[in-house]
Design a protein around this motif. Structure first.
Motif, PDB file in Angstrom:
ATOM      1  N   LYS A  75      43.767  54.405  31.597  1.00 16.19           N
ATOM      2  CA  LYS A  75      43.550  55.630  30.840  1.00 16.19           C
ATOM      3  C   LYS A  75      42.068  55.950  30.684  1.00 16.19           C
ATOM      4  O   LYS A  75      41.711  56.860  29.941  1.00 16.19           O
ATOM      5  CB  LYS A  75      44.210  55.523  29.457  1.00 16.19           C
ATOM      6  N   THR A  76      41.224  55.201  31.374  1.00 16.53           N
ATOM      7  CA  THR A  76      39.787  55.457  31.325  1.00 16.53           C
ATOM      8  C   THR A  76      39.197  55.313  32.713  1.00 16.53           C
ATOM      9  O   THR A  76      39.531  54.393  33.459  1.00 16.53           O
ATOM     10  CB  THR A  76      39.076  54.462  30.377  1.00 16.53           C
ATOM     11  N   VAL A  77      38.326  56.242  33.079  1.00 15.39           N
ATOM     12  CA  VAL A  77      37.581  56.143  34.326  1.00 15.39           C
ATOM     13  C   VAL A  77      36.128  56.484  34.016  1.00 15.39           C
ATOM     14  O   VAL A  77      35.847  57.382  33.206  1.00 15.39           O
ATOM     15  CB  VAL A  77      38.158  57.075  35.415  1.00 15.39           C
ATOM     16  N   THR A  78      35.192  55.757  34.608  1.00 14.86           N
ATOM     17  CA  THR A  78      33.781  56.038  34.377  1.00 14.86           C
ATOM     18  C   THR A  78      33.207  56.820  35.547  1.00 14.86           C
ATOM     19  O   THR A  78      33.619  56.667  36.690  1.00 14.86           O
ATOM     20  CB  THR A  78      32.984  54.746  34.141  1.00 14.86           C
ATOM     21  N   PHE A  79      32.212  57.653  35.251  1.00 19.63           N
ATOM     22  CA  PHE A  79      31.743  58.671  36.185  1.00 19.63           C
ATOM     23  C   PHE A  79      30.217  58.719  36.150  1.00 19.63           C
ATOM     24  O   PHE A  79      29.625  59.153  35.165  1.00 19.63           O
ATOM     25  CB  PHE A  79      32.352  60.013  35.753  1.00 19.63           C
ATOM     26  N   GLY A  80      29.577  58.255  37.209  1.00 18.82           N
ATOM     27  CA  GLY A  80      28.123  58.281  37.306  1.00 18.82           C
ATOM     28  C   GLY A  80      27.646  59.566  37.959  1.00 18.82           C
ATOM     29  O   GLY A  80      28.052  59.879  39.082  1.00 18.82           O
ATOM     30  N   LYS A 103      41.545  66.689  30.575  1.00 19.00           N
ATOM     31  CA  LYS A 103      42.557  67.559  29.981  1.00 19.00           C
ATOM     32  C   LYS A 103      43.844  67.553  30.804  1.00 19.00           C
ATOM     33  O   LYS A 103      44.949  67.506  30.250  1.00 19.00           O
ATOM     34  CB  LYS A 103      42.009  68.977  29.872  1.00 19.00           C
ATOM     35  N   LYS A 104      43.715  67.555  32.119  1.00 18.85           N
ATOM     36  CA  LYS A 104      44.879  67.627  32.996  1.00 18.85           C
ATOM     37  C   LYS A 104      45.653  66.312  33.035  1.00 18.85           C
ATOM     38  O   LYS A 104      46.890  66.295  33.030  1.00 18.85           O
ATOM     39  CB  LYS A 104      44.427  67.994  34.407  1.00 18.85           C
ATOM     40  N   SER A 105      44.932  65.198  33.060  1.00 23.28           N
ATOM     41  CA  SER A 105      45.555  63.888  33.304  1.00 23.28           C
ATOM     42  C   SER A 105      45.788  63.050  32.062  1.00 23.28           C
ATOM     43  O   SER A 105      46.604  62.120  32.078  1.00 23.28           O
ATOM     44  CB  SER A 105      44.672  63.079  34.264  1.00 23.28           C
ATOM     45  N   GLY A 106      45.060  63.358  30.995  1.00 24.49           N
ATOM     46  CA  GLY A 106      45.135  62.506  29.818  1.00 24.49           C
ATOM     47  C   GLY A 106      44.285  61.258  29.942  1.00 24.49           C
ATOM     48  O   GLY A 106      44.304  60.390  29.058  1.00 24.49           O
ATOM     49  N   VAL A 107      43.531  61.147  31.029  1.00 29.49           N
ATOM     50  CA  VAL A 107      42.653  60.004  31.249  1.00 29.49           C
ATOM     51  C   VAL A 107      41.275  60.331  30.685  1.00 29.49           C
ATOM     52  O   VAL A 107      40.712  61.395  30.950  1.00 29.49           O
ATOM     53  CB  VAL A 107      42.536  59.674  32.754  1.00 29.49           C
ATOM     54  N   GLU A 108      40.721  59.412  29.908  1.00 26.87           N
ATOM     55  CA  GLU A 108      39.378  59.612  29.380  1.00 26.87           C
ATOM     56  C   GLU A 108      38.354  59.428  30.492  1.00 26.87           C
ATOM     57  O   GLU A 108      38.400  58.434  31.229  1.00 26.87           O
ATOM     58  CB  GLU A 108      39.090  58.621  28.249  1.00 26.87           C
ATOM     59  N   VAL A 109      37.444  60.365  30.637  1.00 26.38           N
ATOM     60  CA  VAL A 109      36.361  60.260  31.619  1.00 26.38           C
ATOM     61  C   VAL A 109      35.065  59.989  30.862  1.00 26.38           C
ATOM     62  O   VAL A 109      34.582  60.840  30.123  1.00 26.38           O
ATOM     63  CB  VAL A 109      36.226  61.540  32.462  1.00 26.38           C
ATOM     64  N   LYS A 110      34.539  58.795  31.028  1.00 30.01           N
ATOM     65  CA  LYS A 110      33.264  58.442  30.403  1.00 30.01           C
ATOM     66  C   LYS A 110      32.150  58.733  31.399  1.00 30.01           C
ATOM     67  O   LYS A 110      31.959  58.003  32.362  1.00 30.01           O
ATOM     68  CB  LYS A 110      33.253  56.959  30.010  1.00 30.01           C
ATOM     69  N   ALA A 111      31.448  59.840  31.157  1.00 31.13           N
ATOM     70  CA  ALA A 111      30.419  60.276  32.093  1.00 31.13           C
ATOM     71  C   ALA A 111      29.053  59.708  31.731  1.00 31.13           C
ATOM     72  O   ALA A 111      28.689  59.619  30.561  1.00 31.13           O
ATOM     73  CB  ALA A 111      30.360  61.802  32.121  1.00 31.13           C
ATOM     74  N   ASN A 112      28.316  59.331  32.756  1.00 36.59           N
ATOM     75  CA  ASN A 112      26.989  58.734  32.636  1.00 36.59           C
ATOM     76  C   ASN A 112      26.008  59.657  33.356  1.00 36.59           C
ATOM     77  O   ASN A 112      25.888  59.622  34.572  1.00 36.59           O
ATOM     78  CB  ASN A 112      27.023  57.337  33.281  1.00 36.59           C
ATOM     79  N   TYR A 113      25.338  60.532  32.602  1.00 33.95           N
ATOM     80  CA  TYR A 113      24.453  61.531  33.188  1.00 33.95           C
ATOM     81  C   TYR A 113      23.023  61.003  33.264  1.00 33.95           C
ATOM     82  O   TYR A 113      22.446  60.607  32.259  1.00 33.95           O
ATOM     83  CB  TYR A 113      24.498  62.821  32.367  1.00 33.95           C
ATOM     84  N   VAL A 114      22.469  61.024  34.471  1.00 36.62           N
ATOM     85  CA  VAL A 114      21.125  60.487  34.721  1.00 36.62           C
ATOM     86  C   VAL A 114      20.355  61.496  35.561  1.00 36.62           C
ATOM     87  O   VAL A 114      20.915  62.103  36.482  1.00 36.62           O
ATOM     88  CB  VAL A 114      21.203  59.141  35.481  1.00 36.62           C
ATOM     89  N   ASP A 115      19.069  61.695  35.263  1.00 40.30           N
ATOM     90  CA  ASP A 115      18.316  62.683  36.025  1.00 40.30           C
ATOM     91  C   ASP A 115      18.294  62.312  37.504  1.00 40.30           C
ATOM     92  O   ASP A 115      18.360  61.145  37.886  1.00 40.30           O
ATOM     93  CB  ASP A 115      16.896  62.851  35.478  1.00 40.30           C
ATOM     94  N   HIS A 116      18.186  63.339  38.347  1.00 40.63           N
ATOM     95  CA  HIS A 116      18.411  63.213  39.782  1.00 40.63           C
ATOM     96  C   HIS A 116      17.511  62.173  40.442  1.00 40.63           C
ATOM     97  O   HIS A 116      17.982  61.311  41.193  1.00 40.63           O
ATOM     98  CB  HIS A 116      18.205  64.583  40.439  1.00 40.63           C
ATOM     99  N   ASN A 117      16.216  62.235  40.184  1.00 37.30           N
ATOM    100  CA  ASN A 117      15.297  61.312  40.850  1.00 37.30           C
ATOM    101  C   ASN A 117      15.527  59.873  40.433  1.00 37.30           C
ATOM    102  O   ASN A 117      15.503  58.953  41.261  1.00 37.30           O
ATOM    103  CB  ASN A 117      13.849  61.716  40.570  1.00 37.30           C
TER     104      ASN A 117
END
Length: 461
Positions: A75-80, A103-117
């Motif tokens: 129920k959780t997926v991480t996203f870099g 919202k569609k899947s009910g799976v929590e997406v834990k996003a890890n936002y990092v600047d491009h460079n």
């Protein structure tokens, strides 16, 4: 060649499929994609432990202190993500992907936002440590190198994907014939300008090199710098080298050079730098002190008339987006022509060291759909040109539709210098070498000899 090279058989096809996405790679089934294996597996220790490990710890996986990329629950997926939080349309699109899937899947997406460079500089350490399950990355050799290193999970079971052409499948394929990427967008590099400024000054897109030179001289005569130029980030000037090399020496030579099969101290390469030296006076001075966004702002203000960059230039100057147009870099040699250009493909990969492989694959399956890519565009202040051919294009600007047309008419597509060659070579040799040239363009022989010597140490010949 070791990368996905696209030979476009029917360039008219991409403009006759509305409202399908006018993908630059919307190629009929007869389009041929070629890829061959790299011969540099023995160099992995250099590429993995070398130059990209410049900012350790800055790209830590989300929600993970040790031993894997986050929560192992299905129920959780991480996203870099290689975009900083609140950084603009690109970030908004990534957030749209994450939020819509949750919202569609009910799976929590834990996003890890990092600047491009930072993301690019830290990616090797990140993938060898505790990476997020799914992460943003690039087609071409940048993907292939990590696949060969065992840092990516084979996702061949997800292919074929509805709405994805054979050419996109080729871009997702590594030297072992397996797929490791889900494409989501692409963008061509071209010469951008403001239509209103061109119209005001009676300027028109040049149809030949002579017209190009005359245009730039007229711009200077009117007190306008012909080209905005910024290379503080290290990679933007690579686009100028790419296009000059493809125009002077041809696409095949360019790709062979990227593959390490040509000498950097050859007459062909020296000719590229010599031509670049001739053209530098038409560019903004001191480019190493200017980011690409600052250069784009110079064009938006009318201080510079043109800018060689990807279509993402609009992300930096959204207020004048509707006033932008572009033309492809003109022909320099009639025997070579002007039918090649850079058009990089972005995508998503599954990290082999990610903790939640099954949830990651399900997320990737969604990310490749027309629904997902349309939703990402709907969540952003500016849409991307999506990879899925079934996606709605009603939100596309005239600039994006033209981008699709131009790339669809190109005979040869390159992925960009730092995606088409060895990662270590691009980062530790070409970035400083090009910046050295921009500071001192007079010692071309010494520059090329230095590049060749370093090239041999990395490529082995």
């Amino acid at each position: 060649m070791r990368n996905a090279l696209f030979e476009l058989v029917d360039p008219e096809d991409s403009m006759n499929r509305q409202p399908k996405a006018p993908s630059s790679l919307m190629i009929p089934p007869s389009a041929r994609v070629t890829m061959s294996a790299t011969r540099r597996s023995f160099l992995r220790s250099a590429a993995i432990g070398g130059a990209l490990v410049t900012t350790p710890g800055l790209l830590a996986a989300c929600g993970s202190d040790s031993g894997g990329g986050g929560d192992s629950s299905t129920k959780t997926v991480t996203f870099g993500v290689n975009e900083a939080k609140d950084s603009g349309p690109a970030y908004e699109r990534m957030k749209g992907f994450a939020d819509n899937y949750a919202k569609k899947s009910g799976v929590e997406v834990k996003a890890n936002y990092v600047d491009h460079n930072t993301f690019q500089e830290s990616i090797s350490t990140y993938l060898q440590g505790s990476p997020d399950d799914v992460f943003t990355w690039f087609a071409g050799f940048r993907m292939q190198q990590f696949a060969e290193d065992g840092l990516l999970t084979d996702i061949s079971e997800l292919w074929p994907m509805a709405g994805m052409t054979d050419a996109f499948k080729g871009a997702a394929t590594s030297s072992d014939g397996k797929q490791y990427l889900v494409p989501y967008d692409y963008y061509p590099w071209a010469v951008f300008y403001r239509k209103s400024i061109f119209e005001k000054n009676g300027w028109a897109a040049p149809a030949s090199y002579d017209e190009f030179i005359s245009l730039m001289k007229d711009m200077q005569g009117k007190g306008v710098t012909p080209f905005a130029f910024g290379d503080k980030d290290g990679w933007p000037a690579m686009g100028t080298f790419d296009i000059l090399n493809m125009r002077i020496n041809g696409f095949d030579f360019h790709m062979s050079l990227m593959a390490g099969d040509e000498a950097w101290d050859s007459a062909e390469v020296k000719n590229v730098f010599s031509k670049w030296k001739e053209l530098l006076p038409y560019h903004q001075a001191d480019p190493l002190g200017r980011t690409w966004q600052e250069a784009a702002t110079s064009m938006a203000k009318g201080e510079a008339a043109m800018y060689l960059l990807g279509t993402f230039v609009g992300d930096a100057i959204p207020d004048v987006l509707d006033d932008l147009d572009f033309f492809t870099y003109p022909e320099l040699d009639a025997s070579i022509g002007s039918d090649a250009l850079d058009a990089p493909i972005d995508g998503f990969c599954l990290a082999a060291a990610g903790r939640n492989q099954d949830a990651g694959k399900e997320f990737l399956k969604y990310l490749g759909t027309a629904e997902a890519q349309e939703g990402a565009n709907a969540a952003a202040s500016a849409p991307m040109i999506v990879a899925n051919a079934d996606a709605d294009t009603s939100s596309y600007s005239a600039l994006q539709l033209k981008s699709a047309e131009v790339v669809g008419q190109a005979a040869h597509i390159a992925q960009f210098l730092d995606r088409d060659t060895d990662t270590n070579f691009a980062s530790t040799v070409m970035i400083p070498s090009i910046q050295t040239f921009l500071k001192n363009p007079d010692d071309i022989d010494g520059l090329c000899s230095s590049i060749q010597e370093q090239k041999v140490s990395i490529f082995g010949s």
